[in-house]
Scaffold this motif. Structure first.
Motif, PDB file in Angstrom:
ATOM      1  N   LYS A   1      -9.427  -3.642   5.285  1.00 51.51           N
ATOM      2  CA  LYS A   1      -9.818  -4.233   6.560  1.00 51.51           C
ATOM      3  C   LYS A   1     -10.324  -3.170   7.530  1.00 51.51           C
ATOM      4  O   LYS A   1     -11.381  -3.326   8.157  1.00 51.51           O
ATOM      5  N   SER A   2      -9.582  -2.062   7.671  1.00 48.76           N
ATOM      6  CA  SER A   2      -9.986  -1.028   8.617  1.00 48.76           C
ATOM      7  C   SER A   2     -11.232  -0.285   8.143  1.00 48.76           C
ATOM      8  O   SER A   2     -11.979   0.266   8.954  1.00 48.76           O
TER       9      SER A   2
ATOM     10  N   SER B   1      -6.700   0.976   4.044  1.00 50.46           N
ATOM     11  CA  SER B   1      -6.781  -0.457   4.282  1.00 50.46           C
ATOM     12  C   SER B   1      -8.226  -0.909   4.149  1.00 50.46           C
ATOM     13  O   SER B   1      -9.129  -0.316   4.760  1.00 50.46           O
TER      14      SER B   1
ATOM     15  N   SER C   1      -1.105   5.302   0.984  1.00 47.38           N
ATOM     16  CA  SER C   1      -0.494   4.090   1.533  1.00 47.38           C
ATOM     17  C   SER C   1      -1.137   3.656   2.847  1.00 47.38           C
ATOM     18  O   SER C   1      -0.995   2.501   3.264  1.00 47.38           O
TER      19      SER C   1
END
Length: 308
Positions: free
Chosen positions: A158-159, A156, A153
């Motif tokens: 983006k990261s 990401s 979870s």
């Protein structure tokens, strides 16, 4: 070989003397934890990107291009191998401690220790290879590292791709591929910031070590096991796996030295962020950094012996 060991040993000692400045300042409360956080932010978001941008402004030829492509492919393969090797380790430890020990075993301190050491021992020409290894390292720990520390979870997109390691690489790749150069005034500013990396990074590491119980870290076998994986097994495997490729000696030595760098400081940052065993993470970073004064010269000597 003894001469090479002494050269690397002297460079490592120089880095430890710089760490001593940070250690002293932190113990005297002249460099607070808030100050260390701010220095770390400066290093991660400004100094390290400037190193990447400066290092890729080099005259490219077919040999360098081939070496860079080989460097990238080898880095991907090696990190996958490290991860596979780490899977069965530390099974008897609590989950929050196991994740820290596995993360610390796989990921070395490439930015704060790797770049200064490679630059000092092998010269500025080797830093271009460190930049590409660092990019693979960054993407890998933002995927695998986040997975083992925070679970699925926490992942990401983006990261993974928008971080201080990848963004400057995307900015500087056109400079590397086209031969373009930044305007002289901009390039001078970038160069000045890049020069901060070695002294500032060592001061930060020293300050972080000052906040650890240095006596207690020597009495924990689990920390030694993770350090042995990081400081001995990783460089040995790297040296043997890359040997049949007959790569450029400078690239080979760079990758072996980087494989033997101590546990990355991001280990404790991730442990704190994802609520894992933060004390063990800080102790692991400190112990592996102290032990590397012995193991890093051996890594460099091994690389030199195998490239003869």
């Amino acid at each position: 070989m003894l001469e090479r060991i002494w050269v690397v040993f002297s460079q490592v000692i120089t880095l430890f003397l710089l760490m001593g400045v940070g250690f002293f300042l932190a113990r005297k409360n002249k460099l607070t934890s808030h100050g260390v956080t701010e220095c770390t932010y400066l290093l991660l978001y400004f100094v390290a990107p400037c190193i990447i941008i400066e290092s890729l402004q080099v005259d490219r030829d077919s040999q360098l291009t081939h070496s860079v492509l080989l460097c990238v492919a080898a880095s991907v393969g090696l990190y996958l191998l490290y991860i596979l090797m780490s899977l069965p380790t530390f099974r008897k430890q609590p989950p929050k401690t196991r994740s820290v020990l596995q993360f610390g075993a796989v990921y070395g301190n490439l930015g704060f220790m790797g770049i200064p050491l490679v630059q000092a021992v092998l010269g500025d020409d080797a830093v271009v290879f460190v930049v590409f290894v660092l990019a693979i390292f960054t993407v890998t720990y933002w995927i695998h590292g986040v997975f083992i520390m925070g679970g699925p979870s926490a992942l990401s997109l983006k990261s993974t791709f928008l971080n201080p390691g990848v963004i400057p690489l995307l900015i500087s790749l056109p400079l590397f591929l086209t031969g373009w150069r930044l305007p002289s005034m901009v390039n001078s500013a970038v160069s000045f910031l890049a020069d901060l990396n070695t002294p500032l990074a060592m001061v930060v590491i020293g300050a972080q070590m000052a906040r650890s119980d240095l006596l207690s870290i020597f009495r924990q076998p689990r920390l030694y096991a993770s350090c042995a994986f990081r400081l001995l097994l990783c460089p040995a495997v790297t040296a043997l796996v890359l040997l049949p490729l007959h790569m450029d000696p400078l690239l080979y030595a760079t990758m072996v030295i980087l494989a033997g760098t101590p546990t990355a400081g991001v280990t404790s940052m991730f442990a704190q962020r994802f609520e894992q065993d933060t004390p063990s993470a800080a102790q692991l970073v400190s112990l592996s950094t102290l032990l590397s004064v012995v193991t890093l010269p051996l890594c460099a000597a091994l690389a030199e012996a195998l490239t003869r």
